[in-house]
Design a protein around this motif. Structure first.
Motif, PDB file in Angstrom:
ATOM      1  N   UNK A 156       0.739  -1.129   0.096  1.00 23.73           N
ATOM      2  CA  UNK A 156       0.093   0.026   0.059  1.00 23.73           C
ATOM      3  C   UNK A 156       0.856   1.298   0.075  1.00 23.73           C
ATOM      4  N   UNK A 157       0.366   2.235  -0.829  1.00 27.43           N
ATOM      5  CA  UNK A 157       1.150   3.526  -0.870  1.00 27.43           C
ATOM      6  C   UNK A 157       0.678   4.384   0.150  1.00 27.43           C
ATOM      7  N   UNK A 158       1.555   4.911   0.774  1.00 32.75           N
ATOM      8  CA  UNK A 158       1.384   6.080   2.033  1.00 32.75           C
ATOM      9  C   UNK A 158       2.055   7.406   1.588  1.00 32.75           C
ATOM     10  N   UNK A 159       1.405   8.366   2.023  1.00 33.75           N
ATOM     11  CA  UNK A 159       2.142   9.777   2.096  1.00 33.75           C
ATOM     12  C   UNK A 159       2.972   9.985   2.938  1.00 33.75           C
ATOM     13  N   UNK A 160       4.316  10.095   2.641  1.00 33.25           N
ATOM     14  CA  UNK A 160       5.483  10.052   3.402  1.00 33.25           C
ATOM     15  C   UNK A 160       5.525  11.452   4.136  1.00 33.25           C
ATOM     16  N   UNK A 161       5.631  11.281   5.602  1.00 35.65           N
ATOM     17  CA  UNK A 161       5.622  12.214   6.446  1.00 35.65           C
ATOM     18  C   UNK A 161       6.833  13.186   6.349  1.00 35.65           C
ATOM     19  N   UNK A 162       6.765  14.290   6.569  1.00 43.08           N
ATOM     20  CA  UNK A 162       7.833  15.366   6.404  1.00 43.08           C
ATOM     21  C   UNK A 162       8.922  15.222   7.850  1.00 43.08           C
ATOM     22  N   UNK A 163      10.235  15.037   7.411  1.00 46.55           N
ATOM     23  CA  UNK A 163      11.054  14.775   8.279  1.00 46.55           C
ATOM     24  C   UNK A 163      11.268  15.892   9.407  1.00 46.55           C
ATOM     25  N   UNK A 164      11.125  15.930  10.673  1.00 47.08           N
ATOM     26  CA  UNK A 164      11.653  16.915  11.391  1.00 47.08           C
ATOM     27  C   UNK A 164      13.126  17.015  11.709  1.00 47.08           C
ATOM     28  N   UNK A 165      13.500  18.532  11.728  1.00 46.45           N
ATOM     29  CA  UNK A 165      15.053  18.441  12.140  1.00 46.45           C
ATOM     30  C   UNK A 165      14.995  19.504  13.382  1.00 46.45           C
ATOM     31  N   UNK A 166      16.023  19.525  14.143  1.00 47.61           N
ATOM     32  CA  UNK A 166      16.119  20.452  15.138  1.00 47.61           C
ATOM     33  C   UNK A 166      16.999  21.588  14.832  1.00 47.61           C
ATOM     34  N   UNK A 167      17.122  22.732  15.386  1.00 43.65           N
ATOM     35  CA  UNK A 167      18.153  23.837  15.020  1.00 43.65           C
ATOM     36  C   UNK A 167      19.161  23.443  16.240  1.00 43.65           C
ATOM     37  N   UNK A 168      20.225  24.259  16.067  1.00 42.76           N
ATOM     38  CA  UNK A 168      21.361  24.404  16.785  1.00 42.76           C
ATOM     39  C   UNK A 168      21.065  24.327  18.215  1.00 42.76           C
ATOM     40  N   UNK A 169      20.066  25.357  18.449  1.00 49.20           N
ATOM     41  CA  UNK A 169      19.651  25.909  19.900  1.00 49.20           C
ATOM     42  C   UNK A 169      18.903  24.805  20.466  1.00 49.20           C
ATOM     43  N   UNK A 170      18.158  24.134  19.620  1.00 48.25           N
ATOM     44  CA  UNK A 170      17.277  23.131  20.172  1.00 48.25           C
ATOM     45  C   UNK A 170      18.093  21.827  20.606  1.00 48.25           C
ATOM     46  N   UNK A 171      19.174  21.696  19.865  1.00 49.71           N
ATOM     47  CA  UNK A 171      20.098  20.390  20.186  1.00 49.71           C
ATOM     48  C   UNK A 171      20.611  20.920  21.544  1.00 49.71           C
ATOM     49  N   UNK A 172      21.259  22.269  21.500  1.00 42.64           N
ATOM     50  CA  UNK A 172      21.772  22.634  23.105  1.00 42.64           C
ATOM     51  C   UNK A 172      20.802  22.423  24.231  1.00 42.64           C
ATOM     52  N   UNK A 173      19.274  22.526  24.093  1.00 39.72           N
ATOM     53  CA  UNK A 173      18.570  22.467  25.017  1.00 39.72           C
ATOM     54  C   UNK A 173      18.347  20.989  25.189  1.00 39.72           C
ATOM     55  N   UNK A 174      18.371  20.210  24.249  1.00 36.12           N
ATOM     56  CA  UNK A 174      18.009  18.866  24.519  1.00 36.12           C
ATOM     57  C   UNK A 174      19.144  18.233  25.172  1.00 36.12           C
ATOM     58  N   UNK A 175      20.361  18.504  24.907  1.00 36.05           N
ATOM     59  CA  UNK A 175      21.324  17.745  25.410  1.00 36.05           C
ATOM     60  C   UNK A 175      21.849  18.215  26.927  1.00 36.05           C
ATOM     61  N   UNK A 176      21.135  19.618  27.393  1.00 41.65           N
ATOM     62  CA  UNK A 176      21.359  20.048  28.579  1.00 41.65           C
ATOM     63  C   UNK A 176      19.948  19.399  29.549  1.00 41.65           C
ATOM     64  N   UNK A 177      19.160  18.760  28.981  1.00 39.91           N
ATOM     65  CA  UNK A 177      17.951  18.350  29.625  1.00 39.91           C
ATOM     66  C   UNK A 177      18.346  17.192  30.629  1.00 39.91           C
ATOM     67  N   UNK A 178      19.114  16.252  30.265  1.00 42.18           N
ATOM     68  CA  UNK A 178      19.257  15.116  31.486  1.00 42.18           C
ATOM     69  C   UNK A 178      20.196  15.584  32.606  1.00 42.18           C
ATOM     70  N   UNK A 179      19.638  15.170  33.779  1.00 42.49           N
ATOM     71  CA  UNK A 179      20.151  15.678  35.044  1.00 42.49           C
ATOM     72  C   UNK A 179      21.416  15.087  35.355  1.00 42.49           C
ATOM     73  N   UNK A 180      22.677  15.951  35.170  1.00 40.36           N
ATOM     74  CA  UNK A 180      23.918  15.262  35.398  1.00 40.36           C
ATOM     75  C   UNK A 180      24.216  14.821  36.797  1.00 40.36           C
ATOM     76  N   UNK A 181      23.381  15.091  37.827  1.00 38.08           N
ATOM     77  CA  UNK A 181      23.465  14.459  39.203  1.00 38.08           C
ATOM     78  C   UNK A 181      23.030  12.996  39.282  1.00 38.08           C
ATOM     79  N   UNK A 182      22.133  12.434  38.128  1.00 34.81           N
ATOM     80  CA  UNK A 182      21.683  11.126  38.269  1.00 34.81           C
ATOM     81  C   UNK A 182      22.350  10.335  37.345  1.00 34.81           C
ATOM     82  N   UNK A 183      22.522   8.979  37.558  1.00 33.73           N
ATOM     83  CA  UNK A 183      23.116   7.897  36.901  1.00 33.73           C
ATOM     84  C   UNK A 183      22.595   7.921  35.489  1.00 33.73           C
ATOM     85  N   UNK A 184      21.242   8.017  35.461  1.00 35.64           N
ATOM     86  CA  UNK A 184      20.509   7.851  34.072  1.00 35.64           C
ATOM     87  C   UNK A 184      20.632   9.231  33.323  1.00 35.64           C
ATOM     88  N   UNK A 185      20.740  10.182  33.926  1.00 34.48           N
ATOM     89  CA  UNK A 185      20.943  11.558  33.337  1.00 34.48           C
ATOM     90  C   UNK A 185      22.439  11.534  32.597  1.00 34.48           C
TER      91      UNK A 185
END
Length: 269
Positions: A113-142
């Motif tokens: 079956x044919x489907x419409x392909x969804x648009x691939x999302x990308x992140x800006x440099x500022x959004x990447x910065x925010x994402x990498x800063x999100x994990x808690x460095x005080x926790x093992x999982x972070x």
């Protein structure tokens, strides 16, 4: 009457495992697809899988199963994947059971079956910065998640490649790189930037795993699953959105990390 049980077993043991030397992921995907099919037929006809004949798996039944996947299970994106597994089985069966050639050919003629392909999302440099800063460095999982996300952003590894990494797949120092087995069992090596080397070096020291142990694991030492990576990414995206609300407007999933331009990688990590 020709029962499918013997052919079905030989399909996995002879065709996939021995002849094609399919990867464990491929075998598992085909197993799951055919298990769904057999369960559907049993529920519909009351015939146990061990008693099924090839006439019980004609093109009308297969088409009904595919419609069931879409309409009742909501599996719109995996419909064609399930069909690929079914067609592979029937292609093998065509050589074993020429007396069912017409039935088999009609199943093989079912188109994807044919489907419409969804648009691939990308992140800006500022959004990447925010994402990498999100994990808690005080926790093992972070600390684990930060190293994992940074590696994904810089190398563009697929989530399956990321979760399959072992501790000895990371080479630090001169010529630092990550080695992985990619799609189609292709071996590749991706160089690592200094910021990612530093993160991975710290994580490996804390992880203290043996050479063949999973690089990114749970607290009990088990390898992270695809779903676990997706869940962690969702959690960190929600945290990062507090400083970068634009992240809430994007569909963030592990595949998005493959589409971040490497030049955007923040050198401060």
């Amino acid at each position: 009457m020709t029962l499918i049980a013997l052919t079905l077993q030989a399909f996995f043991t002879d065709r996939l495992a021995r002849e094609r030397q399919a990867s464990p992921c491929t075998i598992a995907a085909y197993r799951d697809a055919l298990r769904l099919l057999l369960g559907f037929v049993q529920q519909r006809t009351g015939t146990a899988p061990a008693k099924l004949d090839w006439n019980d798996l004609n093109s009308d039944v297969i088409s009904a199963f595919l419609n069931h996947l879409e309409d009742e299970r909501g599996n719109t994106r995996t419909r064609n994947v399930r069909l690929t597994a079914i067609r592979s089985l029937f292609s093998y069966a065509a050589l074993q059971h020429p007396e069912h050639a017409l039935l088999i050919q009609r199943v093989l003629d079912i188109p994807p079956k044919r489907y419409d392909k969804r648009t691939v999302t990308f992140l800006t440099g500022q959004e990447v910065d925010a994402l990498l800063a999100a994990p808690d460095p005080k926790r093992w999982e972070g600390r684990r998640d930060k190293a994992m996300l940074a590696l994904a952003v810089q190398t563009g590894l697929r989530v399956s490649e990321l979760t399959s990494l072992n501790c000895d797949d990371i080479a630090l120092g001169d010529g630092a790189a990550v080695r992985c087995e990619g799609k189609g069992r292709k071996q590749r090596t991706v160089p690592l930037d200094r910021p990612v080397q530093n993160l991975l070096s710290a994580w490996l020291n804390e992880r203290a795993g043996r050479r063949g142990d999973p690089l990114f694991c749970t607290r009990t030492g088990r390898r992270l699953s695809r779903d676990a990576v997706a869940q962690r990414l969702t959690t960190h995206t929600q945290t990062a959105a507090k400083t970068r609300p634009s992240l809430l407007d994007k569909s963030i999933h592990p595949h998005v990390l493959r589409h971040i331009v490497s030049a955007w990688f923040p050198c401060g990590y």
